[in-house]
Design a protein around this motif. Structure first.
Motif, PDB file in Angstrom:
ATOM      1  N   GLU A  15       0.831  -1.213   0.000  1.00 53.00           N
ATOM      2  CA  GLU A  15       0.000   0.000   0.000  1.00 53.00           C
ATOM      3  C   GLU A  15       0.861   1.257   0.000  1.00 53.00           C
ATOM      4  OE1 GLU A  15      -3.289   0.705  -0.165  1.00 53.00           O
ATOM      5  OE2 GLU A  15      -3.725  -1.395  -0.534  1.00 53.00           O
ATOM      6  N   LEU A  16       1.920   1.256   0.817  1.00 48.52           N
ATOM      7  CA  LEU A  16       2.815   2.415   0.875  1.00 48.52           C
ATOM      8  C   LEU A  16       3.516   2.640  -0.464  1.00 48.52           C
ATOM      9  CD1 LEU A  16       4.342   1.979   4.415  1.00 48.52           C
ATOM     10  CD2 LEU A  16       3.094   3.985   3.610  1.00 48.52           C
ATOM     11  N   THR A  17       3.951   1.569  -1.081  1.00 48.20           N
ATOM     12  CA  THR A  17       4.623   1.679  -2.372  1.00 48.20           C
ATOM     13  C   THR A  17       3.680   2.255  -3.423  1.00 48.20           C
ATOM     14  OG1 THR A  17       6.092  -0.161  -1.821  1.00 48.20           O
ATOM     15  CG2 THR A  17       5.837   0.370  -4.161  1.00 48.20           C
ATOM     16  N   ALA A  18       2.460   1.762  -3.465  1.00 50.37           N
ATOM     17  CA  ALA A  18       1.473   2.263  -4.433  1.00 50.37           C
ATOM     18  C   ALA A  18       1.140   3.729  -4.157  1.00 50.37           C
ATOM     19  CB  ALA A  18       0.212   1.412  -4.380  1.00 50.37           C
ATOM     20  N   ALA A  19       0.957   4.073  -2.902  1.00 55.49           N
ATOM     21  CA  ALA A  19       0.616   5.453  -2.543  1.00 55.49           C
ATOM     22  C   ALA A  19       1.748   6.409  -2.916  1.00 55.49           C
ATOM     23  CB  ALA A  19       0.299   5.552  -1.054  1.00 55.49           C
ATOM     24  N   ARG A  20       2.978   5.969  -2.717  1.00 52.59           N
ATOM     25  CA  ARG A  20       4.111   6.822  -3.077  1.00 52.59           C
ATOM     26  C   ARG A  20       4.125   7.073  -4.586  1.00 52.59           C
ATOM     27  NH1 ARG A  20       9.802   4.285  -2.476  1.00 52.59           N
ATOM     28  NH2 ARG A  20       8.976   3.314  -4.333  1.00 52.59           N
ATOM     29  N   GLY A  21       3.861   6.035  -5.367  1.00 48.05           N
ATOM     30  CA  GLY A  21       3.804   6.202  -6.821  1.00 48.05           C
ATOM     31  C   GLY A  21       2.712   7.164  -7.241  1.00 48.05           C
ATOM     32  N   GLU A  22       1.555   7.049  -6.634  1.00 46.74           N
ATOM     33  CA  GLU A  22       0.444   7.953  -6.962  1.00 46.74           C
ATOM     34  C   GLU A  22       0.759   9.379  -6.527  1.00 46.74           C
ATOM     35  OE1 GLU A  22      -3.520   6.649  -6.051  1.00 46.74           O
ATOM     36  OE2 GLU A  22      -2.904   4.554  -6.232  1.00 46.74           O
ATOM     37  N   LEU A  23       1.369   9.538  -5.358  1.00 49.34           N
ATOM     38  CA  LEU A  23       1.752  10.875  -4.898  1.00 49.34           C
ATOM     39  C   LEU A  23       2.681  11.531  -5.908  1.00 49.34           C
ATOM     40  CD1 LEU A  23       2.113  13.185  -2.854  1.00 49.34           C
ATOM     41  CD2 LEU A  23       3.868  11.790  -1.745  1.00 49.34           C
ATOM     42  N   ARG A  25       2.981  10.867  -9.097  1.00 45.02           N
ATOM     43  CA  ARG A  25       2.238  11.146 -10.333  1.00 45.02           C
ATOM     44  C   ARG A  25       1.408  12.424 -10.211  1.00 45.02           C
ATOM     45  NH1 ARG A  25      -2.832   9.281 -12.499  1.00 45.02           N
ATOM     46  NH2 ARG A  25      -3.149   8.018 -10.640  1.00 45.02           N
ATOM     47  N   TYR A  26       0.685  12.565  -9.099  1.00 50.65           N
ATOM     48  CA  TYR A  26      -0.144  13.764  -8.923  1.00 50.65           C
ATOM     49  C   TYR A  26       0.712  15.016  -8.761  1.00 50.65           C
ATOM     50  CZ  TYR A  26      -4.227  10.778  -8.589  1.00 50.65           C
ATOM     51  OH  TYR A  26      -5.220   9.883  -8.871  1.00 50.65           O
ATOM     52  N   ARG A  27       1.837  14.874  -8.084  1.00 52.74           N
ATOM     53  CA  ARG A  27       2.733  16.020  -7.932  1.00 52.74           C
ATOM     54  C   ARG A  27       3.257  16.444  -9.305  1.00 52.74           C
ATOM     55  NH1 ARG A  27       7.507  14.501  -4.737  1.00 52.74           N
ATOM     56  NH2 ARG A  27       5.971  13.927  -3.178  1.00 52.74           N
ATOM     57  N   ASP A  28       3.654  15.459 -10.143  1.00 54.61           N
ATOM     58  CA  ASP A  28       4.151  15.762 -11.487  1.00 54.61           C
ATOM     59  C   ASP A  28       3.082  16.413 -12.361  1.00 54.61           C
ATOM     60  OD1 ASP A  28       6.601  14.713 -10.758  1.00 54.61           O
ATOM     61  OD2 ASP A  28       6.318  12.818 -11.844  1.00 54.61           O
ATOM     62  N   LEU A  29       1.822  16.038 -12.141  1.00 54.28           N
ATOM     63  CA  LEU A  29       0.713  16.633 -12.898  1.00 54.28           C
ATOM     64  C   LEU A  29       0.339  18.023 -12.396  1.00 54.28           C
ATOM     65  CD1 LEU A  29      -1.635  13.507 -13.202  1.00 54.28           C
ATOM     66  CD2 LEU A  29      -0.351  14.616 -15.050  1.00 54.28           C
ATOM     67  N   GLY A  30       0.903  18.429 -11.256  1.00 55.08           N
ATOM     68  CA  GLY A  30       0.570  19.724 -10.674  1.00 55.08           C
ATOM     69  C   GLY A  30      -0.753  19.723  -9.927  1.00 55.08           C
ATOM     70  N   ASP A  31      -1.256  18.543  -9.593  1.00 55.60           N
ATOM     71  CA  ASP A  31      -2.530  18.403  -8.865  1.00 55.60           C
ATOM     72  C   ASP A  31      -2.235  18.407  -7.364  1.00 55.60           C
ATOM     73  OD1 ASP A  31      -4.960  17.710  -7.779  1.00 55.60           O
ATOM     74  OD2 ASP A  31      -5.340  16.076  -9.192  1.00 55.60           O
ATOM     75  N   ASP A  32      -2.052  19.618  -6.833  1.00 56.48           N
ATOM     76  CA  ASP A  32      -1.649  19.763  -5.433  1.00 56.48           C
ATOM     77  C   ASP A  32      -2.684  19.241  -4.447  1.00 56.48           C
ATOM     78  OD1 ASP A  32       0.738  20.919  -6.254  1.00 56.48           O
ATOM     79  OD2 ASP A  32      -0.066  22.957  -6.134  1.00 56.48           O
ATOM     80  N   ALA A  33      -3.958  19.419  -4.763  1.00 57.12           N
ATOM     81  CA  ALA A  33      -5.017  18.971  -3.846  1.00 57.12           C
ATOM     82  C   ALA A  33      -4.987  17.447  -3.695  1.00 57.12           C
ATOM     83  CB  ALA A  33      -6.381  19.426  -4.337  1.00 57.12           C
ATOM     84  N   THR A  34      -4.854  16.738  -4.803  1.00 55.89           N
ATOM     85  CA  THR A  34      -4.814  15.279  -4.728  1.00 55.89           C
ATOM     86  C   THR A  34      -3.505  14.810  -4.117  1.00 55.89           C
ATOM     87  OG1 THR A  34      -6.251  15.180  -6.658  1.00 55.89           O
ATOM     88  CG2 THR A  34      -5.126  13.145  -6.041  1.00 55.89           C
ATOM     89  N   ARG A  39      -0.624  12.388   0.519  1.00 55.56           N
ATOM     90  CA  ARG A  39       0.259  12.518   1.693  1.00 55.56           C
ATOM     91  C   ARG A  39      -0.489  12.150   2.969  1.00 55.56           C
ATOM     92  NH1 ARG A  39       2.797  16.511  -1.421  1.00 55.56           N
ATOM     93  NH2 ARG A  39       1.329  18.128  -0.883  1.00 55.56           N
ATOM     94  N   ALA A  40      -1.744  12.552   3.072  1.00 58.89           N
ATOM     95  CA  ALA A  40      -2.556  12.198   4.246  1.00 58.89           C
ATOM     96  C   ALA A  40      -2.767  10.687   4.306  1.00 58.89           C
ATOM     97  CB  ALA A  40      -3.891  12.934   4.206  1.00 58.89           C
ATOM     98  N   TRP A  41      -2.989  10.053   3.153  1.00 55.40           N
ATOM     99  CA  TRP A  41      -3.171   8.599   3.111  1.00 55.40           C
ATOM    100  C   TRP A  41      -1.885   7.892   3.543  1.00 55.40           C
ATOM    101  CZ3 TRP A  41      -6.107   4.820   3.781  1.00 55.40           C
ATOM    102  CH2 TRP A  41      -5.867   3.563   3.257  1.00 55.40           C
TER     103      TRP A  41
END
Length: 55
Positions: A15-23, A25-34, A39-41
């Motif tokens: 779960e941590l590995t997947a969440a880090r990958g998604e974090l 991806r969203y950071r690279d997309l500039g989607d700060d809210a997600t 980060r909260a997850w």
């Protein structure tokens, strides 16, 4: 029936590995809210890890 501790740790690790990958991806997309939600997850997953594996 309880699960072996090693399996629970493995589940959290996955779960941590997947969440880090998604974090990332969203950071690279500039989607700060997600990214903030991811980060909260991750924080919640780490809290659970610490609950299961107290020092």
């Amino acid at each position: 029936m309880s699960r072996p501790e090693g399996l629970a740790a493995s589940d959290l690790n996955a779960e941590l590995t997947a969440a880090r990958g998604e974090l990332t991806r969203y950071r690279d997309l500039g989607d700060d809210a997600t990214a903030d939600l991811m980060r909260a997850w991750i924080d919640a997953l780490l809290d659970e890890w610490n609950r299961r594996h107290p020092r």
